[in-house]
Design a protein around this motif. Structure first.
Motif, PDB file in Angstrom:
ATOM      1  N   GLN A  43       0.819  -1.211   0.000  1.00  0.00           N
ATOM      2  CA  GLN A  43       0.000   0.000   0.000  1.00  0.00           C
ATOM      3  C   GLN A  43       0.856   1.266   0.000  1.00  0.00           C
ATOM      4  OE1 GLN A  43      -0.371  -2.494   2.185  1.00  0.00           O
ATOM      5  NE2 GLN A  43      -2.434  -3.286   1.901  1.00  0.00           N
ATOM      6  N   TRP A  74       0.421   1.290  12.158  1.00  0.00           N
ATOM      7  CA  TRP A  74      -0.903   1.901  12.173  1.00  0.00           C
ATOM      8  C   TRP A  74      -1.458   1.786  13.576  1.00  0.00           C
ATOM      9  CZ3 TRP A  74      -3.448   4.712   8.722  1.00  0.00           C
ATOM     10  CH2 TRP A  74      -3.082   4.632   7.380  1.00  0.00           C
ATOM     11  N   ARG A  76      -5.192   2.888  15.755  1.00  0.00           N
ATOM     12  CA  ARG A  76      -6.568   3.369  15.619  1.00  0.00           C
ATOM     13  C   ARG A  76      -7.141   3.453  17.015  1.00  0.00           C
ATOM     14  NH1 ARG A  76     -11.831   1.133  15.043  1.00  0.00           N
ATOM     15  NH2 ARG A  76     -12.961   1.914  13.231  1.00  0.00           N
ATOM     16  N   SER A 132     -16.875   2.810   7.334  1.00  0.00           N
ATOM     17  CA  SER A 132     -15.678   2.045   6.954  1.00  0.00           C
ATOM     18  C   SER A 132     -15.127   2.539   5.610  1.00  0.00           C
ATOM     19  CB  SER A 132     -15.957   0.545   6.919  1.00  0.00           C
ATOM     20  OG  SER A 132     -16.891   0.231   5.923  1.00  0.00           O
ATOM     21  N   ASP A 133     -16.005   2.979   4.718  1.00  0.00           N
ATOM     22  CA  ASP A 133     -15.535   3.584   3.461  1.00  0.00           C
ATOM     23  C   ASP A 133     -14.762   4.870   3.755  1.00  0.00           C
ATOM     24  OD1 ASP A 133     -16.725   1.554   2.049  1.00  0.00           O
ATOM     25  OD2 ASP A 133     -18.446   2.756   1.380  1.00  0.00           O
ATOM     26  N   GLU A 135     -13.168   5.524   6.490  1.00  0.00           N
ATOM     27  CA  GLU A 135     -11.888   5.126   7.084  1.00  0.00           C
ATOM     28  C   GLU A 135     -10.882   4.757   6.009  1.00  0.00           C
ATOM     29  OE1 GLU A 135      -9.955   1.929  10.241  1.00  0.00           O
ATOM     30  OE2 GLU A 135     -12.138   2.153  10.147  1.00  0.00           O
ATOM     31  N   GLN A 136     -11.324   4.046   4.991  1.00  0.00           N
ATOM     32  CA  GLN A 136     -10.420   3.675   3.900  1.00  0.00           C
ATOM     33  C   GLN A 136      -9.902   4.905   3.169  1.00  0.00           C
ATOM     34  OE1 GLN A 136      -9.112   0.720   3.346  1.00  0.00           O
ATOM     35  NE2 GLN A 136      -7.875   1.624   1.729  1.00  0.00           N
ATOM     36  N   ARG A 139      -7.274   6.504   5.327  1.00  0.00           N
ATOM     37  CA  ARG A 139      -6.018   5.741   5.256  1.00  0.00           C
ATOM     38  C   ARG A 139      -5.245   6.081   3.980  1.00  0.00           C
ATOM     39  NH1 ARG A 139      -5.127   1.221   8.666  1.00  0.00           N
ATOM     40  NH2 ARG A 139      -6.828   0.963  10.148  1.00  0.00           N
ATOM     41  N   GLU A 140      -5.946   6.156   2.852  1.00  0.00           N
ATOM     42  CA  GLU A 140      -5.285   6.521   1.591  1.00  0.00           C
ATOM     43  C   GLU A 140      -4.700   7.928   1.666  1.00  0.00           C
ATOM     44  OE1 GLU A 140      -8.182   5.866  -1.492  1.00  0.00           O
ATOM     45  OE2 GLU A 140      -8.306   3.723  -1.035  1.00  0.00           O
TER      46      GLU A 140
END
Length: 164
Positions: A43, A74, A76, A132-133, A135-136, A139-140
């Protein structure tokens, strides 16, 4: 009054450039022709390779310089709760430790350096899919932020080097 306005604009321009401010996402160019990446997760690795190549640094396995990602971490945590005690805000923290070394001697060319990025975002317990979307996406964004800062630190570390 006519001379005051252009003078103020010039003064503000000089002041802004002197403070080191630059657009978010703007990178400096490292003084390297090539580099080998070692230790990064997929990633981080692939966007980092793309960004380095956009800056004119070829990434391959035979470079005299190795950019080593020693550690990626990471974390959280709950940053805030709602009136029912459920998560209302999440904090994501991403950090890496990196250094540059010589392929020939294995000597460290830079001391290990730590980069950390932190973001918070709202969490909606009643809409876990959207949360959750989100959160993604955060992260990106953290990966992108770390990549830009890593390239800028790499450029500062290699400033004045003769390109190999």
């Amino acid at each position: 009054m006519r001379l005051l306005r252009p003078f103020l604009v010039l003064l503000l321009t000089v002041w802004l450039s002197a403070c080191g401010w630059q657009l978010r996402g703007a990178t400096q160019t490292p003084s390297l022709d090539t580099v080998t990446l070692k230790g990064a997760s997929a990633q981080l690795r692939y966007p980092l390779e793309d960004k380095l190549e956009d800056e004119g640094v070829l990434v391959h396995n035979e470079s005299p310089y190795i950019l080593v990602i020693e550690d990626e971490d990471w974390s959280r945590r709950t940053a805030a709760v709602d009136d029912q005690g459920r998560q209302a805000e999440i904090e994501l923290r991403y950090q890496i430790v990196w250094h540059l070394e010589s392929r020939d001697s294995g000597a460290l060319l830079t001391a290990p350096k730590r980069l950390m990025a932190l973001r918070s975002f709202a969490w909606y317990p009643d809409n876990a899919t959207a949360s959750s979307d989100e959160e993604q996406l955060v992260r990106e964004d953290l990966y992108d932020d770390i990549i830009v800062r890593l390239i800028n630190q790499l450029a500062a570390a290699t400033q004045g080097w003769e390109v190999n």
